[in-house]
Design a protein around this motif. Structure first.
Motif, short mmCIF file in Angstrom:
data_model
loop_
_atom_site.label_atom_id
_atom_site.label_comp_id
_atom_site.label_asym_id
_atom_site.label_seq_id
_atom_site.Cartn_x
_atom_site.Cartn_y
_atom_site.Cartn_z
N GLN A 92 0.82 -1.20 0.00
CA GLN A 92 0.00 0.00 0.00
C GLN A 92 0.86 1.26 0.00
OE1 GLN A 92 -3.67 -2.15 2.37
NE2 GLN A 92 -2.61 -0.49 3.43
N PHE A 93 0.40 2.22 -0.79
CA PHE A 93 1.01 3.55 -0.78
C PHE A 93 0.04 4.51 -0.13
CE2 PHE A 93 3.14 1.43 -4.33
CZ PHE A 93 4.46 1.65 -3.98
N ASN A 94 0.56 5.30 0.80
CA ASN A 94 -0.35 6.13 1.59
C ASN A 94 -0.51 7.56 1.12
OD1 ASN A 94 -1.57 4.56 3.74
ND2 ASN A 94 0.54 4.14 4.34
N TRP A 95 0.29 7.99 0.16
CA TRP A 95 0.23 9.39 -0.22
C TRP A 95 0.18 9.65 -1.72
CZ3 TRP A 95 -0.24 12.15 4.20
CH2 TRP A 95 0.28 11.57 5.37
N PRO A 96 -0.43 8.83 -2.52
CA PRO A 96 -0.44 9.16 -3.95
C PRO A 96 -1.52 10.22 -4.24
CG PRO A 96 -1.68 7.18 -3.59
CD PRO A 96 -1.18 7.60 -2.23
N ALA A 97 -1.34 10.98 -5.30
CA ALA A 97 -2.37 11.94 -5.72
C ALA A 97 -3.35 11.22 -6.65
CB ALA A 97 -1.73 13.12 -6.44
N LEU A 98 -4.63 11.47 -6.44
CA LEU A 98 -5.66 10.79 -7.22
C LEU A 98 -5.43 10.96 -8.73
CD1 LEU A 98 -9.37 10.67 -6.37
CD2 LEU A 98 -8.76 11.45 -8.63
N GLU A 99 -5.00 12.16 -9.12
CA GLU A 99 -4.82 12.45 -10.54
C GLU A 99 -3.70 11.62 -11.15
OE1 GLU A 99 -4.30 14.86 -8.12
OE2 GLU A 99 -6.43 15.37 -8.05
N ARG A 100 -2.75 11.21 -10.32
CA ARG A 100 -1.58 10.51 -10.87
C ARG A 100 -1.70 8.99 -10.78
NH1 ARG A 100 4.03 13.02 -9.31
NH2 ARG A 100 4.52 12.30 -11.41
N VAL A 101 -2.77 8.51 -10.18
CA VAL A 101 -2.92 7.05 -10.04
C VAL A 101 -2.91 6.33 -11.40
CG1 VAL A 101 -4.49 5.22 -9.26
CG2 VAL A 101 -3.93 7.13 -7.75
N PRO A 102 -3.57 6.87 -12.43
CA PRO A 102 -3.46 6.17 -13.72
C PRO A 102 -2.01 6.02 -14.19
CG PRO A 102 -5.27 7.74 -13.79
CD PRO A 102 -4.53 7.99 -12.50
N ASP A 103 -1.17 7.04 -13.92
CA ASP A 103 0.24 6.93 -14.30
C ASP A 103 0.96 5.85 -13.48
OD1 ASP A 103 -0.11 8.99 -16.10
OD2 ASP A 103 0.47 10.54 -14.65
N ILE A 104 0.62 5.78 -12.19
CA ILE A 104 1.23 4.74 -11.34
C ILE A 104 0.84 3.36 -11.87
CG2 ILE A 104 1.30 3.73 -9.02
CD1 ILE A 104 0.70 6.52 -7.89
N LEU A 105 -0.44 3.20 -12.19
CA LEU A 105 -0.91 1.89 -12.67
C LEU A 105 -0.26 1.56 -14.01
CD1 LEU A 105 -4.69 2.08 -11.66
CD2 LEU A 105 -2.83 0.89 -10.48
N ALA A 106 -0.03 2.58 -14.84
CA ALA A 106 0.63 2.33 -16.12
C ALA A 106 2.07 1.87 -15.90
CB ALA A 106 0.59 3.59 -16.99
N GLU A 107 2.75 2.48 -14.93
CA GLU A 107 4.11 2.05 -14.61
C GLU A 107 4.12 0.61 -14.09
OE1 GLU A 107 7.30 3.99 -13.39
OE2 GLU A 107 6.57 6.08 -13.42
N LEU A 108 3.15 0.31 -13.24
CA LEU A 108 3.08 -1.04 -12.68
C LEU A 108 2.82 -2.08 -13.77
CD1 LEU A 108 1.04 -0.30 -9.45
CD2 LEU A 108 3.37 -1.20 -9.54
N ALA A 109 2.00 -1.69 -14.75
CA ALA A 109 1.68 -2.63 -15.84
C ALA A 109 2.94 -3.04 -16.61
CB ALA A 109 0.64 -2.02 -16.78
N THR A 110 3.94 -2.17 -16.62
CA THR A 110 5.17 -2.52 -17.34
C THR A 110 5.94 -3.64 -16.65
OG1 THR A 110 6.58 -0.90 -16.21
CG2 THR A 110 5.42 -0.14 -18.19
N VAL A 111 5.65 -3.87 -15.37
CA VAL A 111 6.28 -5.00 -14.67
C VAL A 111 5.22 -6.03 -14.24
CG1 VAL A 111 8.34 -3.78 -13.89
CG2 VAL A 111 6.29 -3.78 -12.45
N GLN A 112 4.11 -6.07 -14.99
CA GLN A 112 3.09 -7.10 -14.78
C GLN A 112 2.46 -7.01 -13.39
OE1 GLN A 112 4.78 -10.87 -16.00
NE2 GLN A 112 5.42 -10.05 -17.98
#
Lengths: 557, 221
Positions: A92-112
């Motif tokens: 769990q990450f406790n401080w992400p910005a809602l607007e940037r979550v799609p970018d985080i998920l896109a980064e995660l998708a690159t490592v499955q």
């Protein structure tokens, strides 16, 4: 570990695109809060006390070093430089910005990786034994089945909006380290009399407001039917589970209301209609998925390592660590190692970005580039050569993850609590830290021996307090924080739910109460008796007496 | 007026959805101060007065509440025979009751499921059972709080028509039917799980994500 093909990758990529558009529509005012809530929850995003909280799935606890490095990167770039490993093999990450979550998920998708169905009223991340595949007492490696179940439950169209969250755990070892009796569905894999893989099915266990041990509704199910049987259970639940009251919506309430026998009868009737359909698992698909978990090339080693024995005899600190943090392995010359995320003074389960990078390095160097996350919130290197243990220990000490306290009182399971979570009634991390500080004498800790101390900040029981040998639950009374203590809970094959010892306590009293419970145990125990054994033998009364005896006036109702 | 998507196109809707008459006394159930939105499966949908008081247009195609149909079959029988009666049910009503209320399920040109909220998942099982258990071949329509973000799941469970909430774009909703190109599990729209649709990659041929190569090694990609 399982590796995505183009189909898996496309599903995750399409999910990122879908969620990016949903976030855009929410920010543009096209989706209301109520409409957006289930969508963001099913991507792991909660709105929390200080900021959103993003929960990322670690399927059945298995993580590659490259994925851990990506988590470290996300902690640095999108968060405040750390993350929290949870009791459900998630991070769990406790401080992400809602607007940037799609970018985080896109980064995660690159490592499955993804946050799919880590929250919301759907089938959640499937959990298992952190020693799956390496434990000597393992009968069936349940991970291929867990992966098949993961794929089946991902975006299952019929079960995306269940009455409430739904947790499945699988176990294939003699000793149940996955607590399958405390899940909505627990699947216990074993070999039947014909030597075929079969399952026993537990339903309706769980913690939360109404803790319950699951009921075994089927003793023998051939593995081919794992999906269709789960489908039958979920269909009965989806139709009849309560939706009018969120506190009564879990499957355990339905199982209780109908009675386990009647519930089982309905499931069997439903299953009879769908059995032997296309979701029947084929040997070919099982073999394909299993191939990902078998492709280890272990060296042929002797289990007798003289250099190791010498270090064990000469270095007491190393010996302590081996005693608690090193575990048996089914391949000679190998061991599994738990890196403790519970050093005194830090929040249990937390790791900084630098520590994550260091652990990724250790995994690459010593353990095939893989690691596991346990529901006790520690990290495991599952395939370490015995001859590497001393060097690994020294490096783990430098990282700060070599506290030799696995399974001891200070190896506390703890939810994020009132410091972070908007559901919590009370803080939990400061309680854990205060207890760790009270018990910082290592020799005394080892003398106390095996003891699970679990802390939850509220009834949702993320800290598994019900199954702690000592459980601490944060409760709210007239706007202030109090702590209720239970003893006698247990996880594993003989799971049990703890008994409340009496009126609750203020935060600063909790470490003293734990000390009194320990004193009673030390006084009463017989040789080789663990805390839980003593509680079961003598009952709660002597503990209660010692705790409340001298403080009757001070106790609060 | 909501817009109708049927079989991947926006169409003119020639069916009128008949609403139940309001109950004489509005009883609002509350729990902890909150209005109870969801009813338990198997609860009664309407009182005798409501059923009797429900106004059915005298001509044209009508989608009638299940409870009204059950009580007023004789009155509606000629119109059913003419193919001008469909039924709708609440998510808490039993699909078995609907099936039992008509001699031939496929004499109904349309069955609609009313979603009180997008997250009432019982509607997905109702559609699945209509298709797979009871062999219903005609239109299954989602009505009520129908939003684009649930459409893909609805389609997979056997819905083929969606009355998109009036304040939302049906054109945009159409696109959501294609959110995912290759789902994992079998469902009504395609009963085969992905491994029965495609030959999938085993470990020996997979691209590694596991170990990160050390700096002197080339990354296998």
């Amino acid at each position: 570990m399982y590796i995505y093909d183009d189909i898996d990758q496309r599903i995750v990529d399409e999910r990122v695109a879908q969620y990016r558009d949903q976030t855009r529509r929410y920010l543009a005012g096209e989706l209301s809060d109520d409409e957006f809530r289930p969508l963001r929850l099913q991507n792991g995003l909660y709105i929390q006390r200080h900021a959103p909280m993003l929960r990322i799935a670690i399927p059945y606890g298995l993580l590659a070093s490259r994925q851990l490095r990506k988590l470290a990167h996300i902690a640095r770039v999108y968060d405040r430089g750390y993350s929290h490993f949870s009791t459900r093999q998630n991070v769990q990450f406790n401080w992400p910005a809602l607007e940037r979550v799609p970018d985080i998920l896109a980064e995660l998708a690159t490592v499955q990786m993804h946050g799919i169905q880590t929250s919301g009223s759907c089938v959640r991340n499937i959990t298992t034994d952190q020693f799956a595949g390496v434990a000597p007492d393992e009968v069936v490696d349940a991970r291929p089945y867990a992966e098949i179940l993961r794929q089946w439950s991902t975006f299952h169209p019929e079960f995306a909006y269940l009455p409430r969250k739904f947790k499945i755990a699988v176990n294939g070892a003699e000793s149940d380290r996955a607590i399958i009796q405390m899940h909505d569905i627990g699947l216990g894999f074993y070999l039947d009399e014909q030597g075929e893989v079969a399952l026993e099915i537990w339903v309706g266990g769980g913690m939360g407001r109404t803790p319950a041990i699951g009921a075994m509704i089927r003793k023998h199910l051939p593995w081919q039917h794992a999906l269709s049987y789960c489908e039958a259970i979920l269909r009965v639940y989806n139709r009849y589970g309560r939706r009018d009251n969120a506190f009564k919506a879990r499957i355990k309430i339905l199982v209780k209301a109908l009675g386990a026998e009647e519930f089982a009868r309905q499931v069997e009737a439903e299953w009879a209609q769908i059995k032997d359909g296309p979701s029947t698992i084929t040997q070919e698909e099982l073999d394909r998925v299993a191939s990902f978990f078998r492709n280890r090339t272990y060296e042929t080693l002797s289990d007798d390592v003289p250099a190791f024995n010498e270090k064990l005899a000469s270095d007491k600190a190393f010996a302590n660590w081996v005693k608690r943090n090193v575990h048996a392995h089914k391949v000679p010359g190998y061991r599994a190692v738990t890196l403790s995320l519970k050093p005194t003074g830090t929040a249990p389960g937390d790791a900084t970005a630098d520590q994550m990078d260091s652990v990724a390095f250790l995994a690459d160097r010593y353990s095939f580039g893989e690691l596991r996350v346990s529901h006790e919130q520690n990290l495991i290197l599952a395939d370490v050569k015995k001859s590497d243990l001393y060097q690994l220990w020294q490096e783990a000490v430098r990282v700060g993850f070599a506290t030799p306290n696995i399974g001891l009182l200070t190896d506390i399971i703890c939810c994020p609590g009132g410091d972070f979570c908007s559901l919590a009634n009370a803080k939990s991390i400061p309680i854990a830290q205060a207890i760790q500080q009270k018990f910082d004498d290592l020799d005394y800790l080892h003398d106390i021996g095996d003891l699970d101390l679990n802390i939850s900040g509220c009834m949702n029981s993320c800290g598994h307090h019900h199954v702690g040998h000592i459980g601490v639950l944060g409760v709210d009374k007239d706007g202030s924080e109090w702590y209720q203590i239970t003893i006698g809970g247990n996880q594993g094959n003989s799971a049990s739910i703890g008994t409340v010892i009496g009126p609750s306590f203020a935060a600063d009293e909790v470490p003293g109460v734990v000390e009194k419970l320990i004193e009673t145990y030390i006084e009463q125990r017989t040789d080789e008796e663990r805390f839980i054994d003593t509680v079961r033998r003598i009952g709660v009364a002597p503990f209660k007496e010692h705790v409340y005896g001298e403080k009757k006036e001070a106790a609060h109702v | 007026m909501s817009k109708l998507i049927r079989n991947n196109a926006i169409v003119q809707d020639d069916w009128a959805v008949v609403q139940l008459a309001s109950p004489a006394e509005e009883t609002v159930r509350k729990q902890a101060g909150k209005v109870v939105i969801f009813k338990l499966t198997g609860e009664q949908a309407a009182s005798a007065e409501q059923i009797a008081g429900t106004n059915i247009p005298p001509g044209g195609k009508v989608i009638v509440p299940l409870a009204v149909w059950q009580a007023r079959k004789e009155e509606l029988a000629p119109r059913l025979a003419a193919g001008e009666v469909g039924l709708w049910l609440e998510t808490f009503e039993l699909v078995e009751d609907l099936v039992a209320s008509v001699p031939d399920l496929n004499s109904l040109p349309v069955i609609a499921v009313h979603f009180p909220r997008p997250v009432d998942g019982r509607g997905f099982t109702i559609a699945t059972m209509l298709r797979t258990r009871f062999g219903y071949r005609n239109e299954i329509r989602a009505i009520g709080d129908v939003l684009r973000d649930q459409l893909f799941y609805m389609k997979r469970c056997g819905f083929n028509a969606y009355a998109i909430r009036a304040d939302r774009s049906a054109e945009e909703a159409l696109a959501s039917l294609r959110d995912f190109s290759e789902p994992y599990q079998g469902a009504v729209d395609n009963p085969l799980p992905v491994w029965r649709r495609h030959a999938r990659v085993a470990a020996a041929h997979a691209v590694t994500v596991g170990r990160t190569p050390a700096s002197h090694e080339d990354e296998v990609d």
